[in-house]
Structures are given as structure tokens and as C-alpha cells.
Motif scaffolding. Sequence first.
Motif, short mmCIF file in Angstrom:
data_model
loop_
_atom_site.label_atom_id
_atom_site.label_comp_id
_atom_site.label_asym_id
_atom_site.label_seq_id
_atom_site.Cartn_x
_atom_site.Cartn_y
_atom_site.Cartn_z
N ASP A 239 0.82 -1.22 0.00
CA ASP A 239 0.00 0.00 0.00
C ASP A 239 0.85 1.26 0.00
O ASP A 239 0.44 2.29 -0.54
N VAL A 242 1.84 2.18 -3.57
CA VAL A 242 0.68 2.72 -4.29
C VAL A 242 0.36 4.13 -3.83
O VAL A 242 0.07 5.03 -4.63
N THR A 243 0.44 4.36 -2.51
CA THR A 243 0.19 5.69 -1.97
C THR A 243 1.21 6.69 -2.49
O THR A 243 0.87 7.84 -2.82
N GLU A 244 2.47 6.27 -2.59
CA GLU A 244 3.52 7.15 -3.09
C GLU A 244 3.29 7.50 -4.56
O GLU A 244 3.48 8.65 -4.97
N LEU A 245 2.88 6.51 -5.34
CA LEU A 245 2.57 6.78 -6.75
C LEU A 245 1.44 7.79 -6.88
O LEU A 245 1.49 8.69 -7.72
N GLN A 246 0.42 7.62 -6.05
CA GLN A 246 -0.71 8.56 -6.08
C GLN A 246 -0.25 9.97 -5.72
O GLN A 246 -0.65 10.95 -6.36
N ALA A 247 0.60 10.08 -4.71
CA ALA A 247 1.09 11.38 -4.28
C ALA A 247 1.94 12.04 -5.37
O ALA A 247 1.86 13.25 -5.59
N ALA A 249 1.59 11.48 -8.62
CA ALA A 249 0.65 11.89 -9.66
C ALA A 249 -0.08 13.17 -9.28
O ALA A 249 -0.31 14.04 -10.12
N ASP A 250 -0.43 13.30 -8.01
CA ASP A 250 -1.13 14.50 -7.55
C ASP A 250 -0.26 15.75 -7.70
O ASP A 250 -0.78 16.86 -7.79
N THR A 275 -0.68 4.35 -16.27
CA THR A 275 -1.74 4.60 -15.32
C THR A 275 -2.47 5.88 -15.65
O THR A 275 -1.95 6.78 -16.29
N LEU A 277 -3.83 7.82 -13.06
CA LEU A 277 -4.06 8.26 -11.70
C LEU A 277 -4.58 9.69 -11.70
O LEU A 277 -4.14 10.52 -12.48
N GLY A 279 -5.29 13.59 -10.58
CA GLY A 279 -4.36 14.62 -10.13
C GLY A 279 -3.98 15.52 -11.27
O GLY A 279 -4.22 15.21 -12.44
#
Length: 314
Positions: A239, A242-247, A249-250, A275, A277, A279
Amino acid sequence: MFAAERRQLILEMVRANGAVSLRELARVVQTSEVTVRRDVRALEAEGLLDRRHGGAVLPGGFTRESGFPQKSHLATAEKTAIADLAAGLVDEGEAIVVGAGTTTQELARRLARVPGLTVVTNSLLVAQALAHANRVEVVMTGGTLRGSNYALVGSGAEQSLQGLRVSKAFLSGSGLTAERGLSTSNMLSASVDRALVQAAAEVVVLADHTKLGTDTMFQTVPTDLITRLVTDEPPPHDDRAVTELQALADQGVQIAVAGASGNQGGDQVPAGRRTSLPGPRRSHVPGASPLRSTTALPEPTPAERGRVADLRRR
């Protein structure tokens, strides 16, 4: 294999390599990543190693850097898949810079098939991978050889990059976080990487999932200067990755995720999975490679042309 034997083997692997991914540990001890993760937690509780995203490192791994022999055996399938996908970002006739690292070495092997390419690098491994590519021109920086990763560093390397202008920089590192960007454990390597970034209109970071969320001593590329990240698919239940990738992308970093199966089609580079994602995204001209702005890359000045010519004569 009993838990005690398994944990001893895990500890020996980490001591030998400095850092090992959970996927690789599970393969060697022939068990699941869930079991290995439990073993790593137990060893961490005893103070024998530290956990990192998707892997384990020796205690104090924040400042320790593995040498080339150790890094070359880590996450090999992931690096191959990342290199396959990243090579598709390079067009015929481009001028690019490629930094040092085992992942960028894999990329260089694939760039040998791109005609009319000019590659500026401080890495002997990258240059060696392209040495027999008769359609690729390789330009080496000056500098002092750093034997642990076969890279040229120091003021000579940095000065040779002044005034240089290329379309893309491909860089790797020891860690990547959304808060701090790309980082490495060595001050001299970080300084040269920053000079490589200054020469490029677009920065592409190559980092497998074990580096996501890992922060090391010296920042090389802040997040707002990273145009694109090419990485591999994080393992299930990771997790934090995945959280780091989302951050990332944001914060506007474009994410491209490659499968870990490698290139099985000869010259055919797999498309991978890019992806979507949510953001913000940097604006770009439709049909063109995404850049940091819609402003066209300016023509090199006579001084810049002279600088490139001087580099090529060295």
C-alpha cells in the motif's frame, strides 16, 4: 524450511547485497512474499535490518550505498521491464542525457537500436552498452572515475555539461518520494545528476517499486522538476508504494507502469500499462511529447553548438 533457517538466509542475503526486494527474497527462500514480510518484520524488531518499500536493507541503510555488483542482481526483471517501456519514449535523431545506474544501463542496451541518436552520459556502463551501436553517437563527460558505480563525477563532469541542451534526461537513483523527489546516497553523484537535469527540457526518472518512498541523503531532482516516472507494478499489499505513486501523480508527475515480464518480442517493445491516476497534469501540445510547458525548445545558440562539438572531440 523452518522459520529460523529462513530468517538466517534472509539476513545473509541482505548483508551480502545491502538491499534486497521482498520479491527476490521470496524467490530465493521459496516461500510467499507474505511470509517473507513477516520474517523481515521479526528481524527488524531484533535490530538486524530495516524495512524499506518492498524490501529490506541493512540498519543505517539511509546512508549506505550498494556497489554495482550488488545492485546488478536486484530487481532484474523489474529493471528490464522499465527499460523496455522507457526506450519507447526516445525518438530517432534525438539528443538525450543518460545518468549512471543499473536501470539506465538496461535502457542503454535498448537505445542501441534507435538511429541518429546522440547520448551524453557520465556512465561507463551506459557508454559500453552503446559502444557498438553504429547509428548512435556517444558523448562522454569528463570527470573523475567513481569505481563503485563506474561513473564520472566531480567538477570536470559538471563543467563539461555547462551550456548543453538536450530534449530528455533519463535518471535513476537510490530513492524517490513525492515530498522530496529523487535522491541518492552519494554527494558527488547527486551533484552530477543535478547538472544533467539542467541540460534537459524533460526529466524522466526510472525507479522500480522498491525505491518508492525511500529517502536518501542527497536530493538530485525535486518532484516539481520530474516530468515522468517509469516504474514497475508494485506487489500486492504494498500500500505504501501505491500511496507514493498517487502522491507523485497528484503533484503532476506522469506515471508509466511496466509489467515485470520483460521484452519477449525481439525488437517489439511492449506498451506496458500507463496509469491514469487522478491529479493535475502538466499541459502539453497535442501529439507532442509532454513537456513542462507549451513553449517550443529554443534552437541552440552558437556557444551551445560549440560546447557540444567540444565535448564530441574529447
